[in-house]
Motif scaffolding. Structure first.
Motif, PDB file in Angstrom:
ATOM      1  N   VAL A  50       0.846  -1.202   0.000  1.00 43.97           N
ATOM      2  CA  VAL A  50       0.000   0.000   0.000  1.00 43.97           C
ATOM      3  C   VAL A  50       0.881   1.252   0.000  1.00 43.97           C
ATOM      4  O   VAL A  50       0.605   2.214  -0.720  1.00 43.97           O
ATOM      5  N   LEU A  51       1.943   1.236   0.777  1.00 44.98           N
ATOM      6  CA  LEU A  51       2.875   2.363   0.785  1.00 44.98           C
ATOM      7  C   LEU A  51       3.532   2.528  -0.582  1.00 44.98           C
ATOM      8  O   LEU A  51       3.678   3.645  -1.085  1.00 44.98           O
ATOM      9  N   ALA A  52       3.890   1.411  -1.214  1.00 42.34           N
ATOM     10  CA  ALA A  52       4.474   1.468  -2.557  1.00 42.34           C
ATOM     11  C   ALA A  52       3.482   2.064  -3.549  1.00 42.34           C
ATOM     12  O   ALA A  52       3.850   2.840  -4.435  1.00 42.34           O
ATOM     13  N   ARG A  53       2.214   1.737  -3.381  1.00 39.74           N
ATOM     14  CA  ARG A  53       1.168   2.309  -4.254  1.00 39.74           C
ATOM     15  C   ARG A  53       1.059   3.822  -4.054  1.00 39.74           C
ATOM     16  O   ARG A  53       0.836   4.563  -5.003  1.00 39.74           O
ATOM     17  N   HIS A  54       1.230   4.279  -2.797  1.00 36.29           N
ATOM     18  CA  HIS A  54       1.271   5.723  -2.537  1.00 36.29           C
ATOM     19  C   HIS A  54       2.380   6.371  -3.369  1.00 36.29           C
ATOM     20  O   HIS A  54       2.166   7.400  -4.015  1.00 36.29           O
ATOM     21  N   PHE A  55       3.555   5.778  -3.305  1.00 37.69           N
ATOM     22  CA  PHE A  55       4.698   6.300  -4.051  1.00 37.69           C
ATOM     23  C   PHE A  55       4.382   6.375  -5.541  1.00 37.69           C
ATOM     24  O   PHE A  55       4.643   7.390  -6.194  1.00 37.69           O
ATOM     25  N   LEU A  56       3.836   5.290  -6.078  1.00 40.72           N
ATOM     26  CA  LEU A  56       3.533   5.231  -7.501  1.00 40.72           C
ATOM     27  C   LEU A  56       2.506   6.285  -7.900  1.00 40.72           C
ATOM     28  O   LEU A  56       2.722   7.055  -8.851  1.00 40.72           O
ATOM     29  N   LEU A  57       1.396   6.346  -7.182  1.00 46.15           N
ATOM     30  CA  LEU A  57       0.333   7.279  -7.557  1.00 46.15           C
ATOM     31  C   LEU A  57       0.780   8.733  -7.439  1.00 46.15           C
ATOM     32  O   LEU A  57       0.485   9.559  -8.315  1.00 46.15           O
ATOM     33  N   LEU A  58       1.503   9.055  -6.377  1.00 43.92           N
ATOM     34  CA  LEU A  58       1.973  10.440  -6.227  1.00 43.92           C
ATOM     35  C   LEU A  58       3.042  10.791  -7.248  1.00 43.92           C
ATOM     36  O   LEU A  58       3.079  11.915  -7.755  1.00 43.92           O
ATOM     37  N   SER A  59       3.902   9.843  -7.582  1.00 45.98           N
ATOM     38  CA  SER A  59       4.922  10.135  -8.596  1.00 45.98           C
ATOM     39  C   SER A  59       4.292  10.300  -9.978  1.00 45.98           C
ATOM     40  O   SER A  59       4.768  11.099 -10.783  1.00 45.98           O
ATOM     41  N   ILE A  60       3.210   9.582 -10.248  1.00 45.93           N
ATOM     42  CA  ILE A  60       2.482   9.784 -11.510  1.00 45.93           C
ATOM     43  C   ILE A  60       1.825  11.157 -11.515  1.00 45.93           C
ATOM     44  O   ILE A  60       1.917  11.914 -12.485  1.00 45.93           O
ATOM     45  N   GLU A  94       8.386   1.686 -15.895  1.00 48.90           N
ATOM     46  CA  GLU A  94       9.382   2.763 -15.851  1.00 48.90           C
ATOM     47  C   GLU A  94       9.431   3.419 -14.467  1.00 48.90           C
ATOM     48  O   GLU A  94      10.508   3.654 -13.906  1.00 48.90           O
ATOM     49  N   LYS A  95       8.257   3.695 -13.899  1.00 51.54           N
ATOM     50  CA  LYS A  95       8.211   4.286 -12.560  1.00 51.54           C
ATOM     51  C   LYS A  95       8.770   3.321 -11.520  1.00 51.54           C
ATOM     52  O   LYS A  95       9.423   3.735 -10.566  1.00 51.54           O
ATOM     53  N   GLY A  96       8.509   2.029 -11.694  1.00 52.04           N
ATOM     54  CA  GLY A  96       9.048   1.034 -10.778  1.00 52.04           C
ATOM     55  C   GLY A  96      10.569   1.045 -10.763  1.00 52.04           C
ATOM     56  O   GLY A  96      11.198   0.945  -9.703  1.00 52.04           O
ATOM     57  N   LYS A  97      11.176   1.201 -11.941  1.00 51.66           N
ATOM     58  CA  LYS A  97      12.640   1.279 -12.025  1.00 51.66           C
ATOM     59  C   LYS A  97      13.157   2.520 -11.300  1.00 51.66           C
ATOM     60  O   LYS A  97      14.127   2.451 -10.542  1.00 51.66           O
ATOM     61  N   CYS A  98      12.509   3.657 -11.537  1.00 51.89           N
ATOM     62  CA  CYS A  98      12.930   4.906 -10.886  1.00 51.89           C
ATOM     63  C   CYS A  98      12.789   4.811  -9.369  1.00 51.89           C
ATOM     64  O   CYS A  98      13.699   5.194  -8.632  1.00 51.89           O
ATOM     65  N   LEU A  99      11.648   4.303  -8.918  1.00 53.48           N
ATOM     66  CA  LEU A  99      11.405   4.217  -7.482  1.00 53.48           C
ATOM     67  C   LEU A  99      12.321   3.183  -6.819  1.00 53.48           C
ATOM     68  O   LEU A  99      12.796   3.402  -5.706  1.00 53.48           O
ATOM     69  N   ALA A 100      12.601   2.088  -7.507  1.00 51.63           N
ATOM     70  CA  ALA A 100      13.517   1.080  -6.956  1.00 51.63           C
ATOM     71  C   ALA A 100      14.920   1.662  -6.800  1.00 51.63           C
ATOM     72  O   ALA A 100      15.570   1.446  -5.771  1.00 51.63           O
ATOM     73  N   ARG A 101      15.366   2.408  -7.794  1.00 49.85           N
ATOM     74  CA  ARG A 101      16.694   3.028  -7.679  1.00 49.85           C
ATOM     75  C   ARG A 101      16.726   4.062  -6.574  1.00 49.85           C
ATOM     76  O   ARG A 101      17.708   4.209  -5.869  1.00 49.85           O
ATOM     77  N   MET A 102      15.631   4.795  -6.414  1.00 51.70           N
ATOM     78  CA  MET A 102      15.569   5.795  -5.348  1.00 51.70           C
ATOM     79  C   MET A 102      15.635   5.131  -3.979  1.00 51.70           C
ATOM     80  O   MET A 102      16.373   5.569  -3.093  1.00 51.70           O
ATOM     81  N   VAL A 103      14.890   4.052  -3.798  1.00 51.46           N
ATOM     82  CA  VAL A 103      14.814   3.396  -2.496  1.00 51.46           C
ATOM     83  C   VAL A 103      16.079   2.579  -2.196  1.00 51.46           C
ATOM     84  O   VAL A 103      16.621   2.662  -1.102  1.00 51.46           O
ATOM     85  N   LEU A 104      16.541   1.809  -3.175  1.00 48.74           N
ATOM     86  CA  LEU A 104      17.651   0.892  -2.919  1.00 48.74           C
ATOM     87  C   LEU A 104      19.025   1.534  -3.054  1.00 48.74           C
ATOM     88  O   LEU A 104      19.933   1.230  -2.286  1.00 48.74           O
ATOM     89  N   ASP A 105      19.190   2.409  -4.046  1.00 49.01           N
ATOM     90  CA  ASP A 105      20.504   2.989  -4.320  1.00 49.01           C
ATOM     91  C   ASP A 105      20.650   4.414  -3.828  1.00 49.01           C
ATOM     92  O   ASP A 105      21.737   4.973  -3.873  1.00 49.01           O
TER      93      ASP A 105
END
Length: 165
Positions: A50-60, A94-105
């Protein structure tokens, strides 16, 4: 209070970002008459998906590189539908890649660092979010109609195909 103050808002398990969006919208309407205060949202969500969905929706929603109408269509499709179009699936990937890099790297070259502050999250939460975002980058075919049909058939059993007219 001054109009340039910072307002901190705590949301406990909101399950979607509607309250964040509504608060920002109302603050921006008031900002037409006066200076808009800095809004800080602290979201506590027990479920990582659910938190990940927050990230996705707000980044969109706040992606200025996409025209407003297209952003609205993508946002509503992701927010309300299980079955999404191929172009929306590519956008989620595409957003998943951006968010994964933001969170992990800790890579923040997409401008998301101004929107999301991850400093209060534990490392295990960051890892869990990263794995969710990486799952979104897999372009495997998920036949959700068949999965839903199997779930409904098992739930309703013999009553599934029965229609009383």
């Amino acid at each position: 209070s001054k109009s340039t103050d910072t307002i901190n808002i705590l949301l406990l398990c909101p399950s979607d970002p509607r309250s964040i969006i509504k608060t920002i919208a109302k603050a921006s309407v008031k900002a037409s008459r006066q200076k808009m205060p800095m809004l800080n949202f602290f979201v506590f969500e027990e479920i990582h998906e659910v938190l990940a969905r927050h990230f996705l929706l707000l980044s969109i929603l706040f992606d200025q590189a996409i025209p407003m109408r297209q952003r609205a269509v993508i946002f509503l499709e992701v927010f309300g539908n299980l079955m999404i179009q191929d172009k929306t699936a590519l956008h989620i990937e595409e957003k998943g890649k951006c968010l994964a890099r933001m969170v992990l790297d800790g890579c923040n070259k997409w401008g998301l660092e101004e929107m999301f502050n991850l400093s209060l999250l534990k490392q295990r939460d960051l890892d869990e979010l990263g794995s969710i975002f990486e799952f979104w980058t897999t372009s495997g075919e998920h036949n959700l109609k068949d999965k839903r049909d199997r779930i409904l058939r098992s739930f309703y059993g013999a009553r599934y195909d029965r229609f009383d007219l």
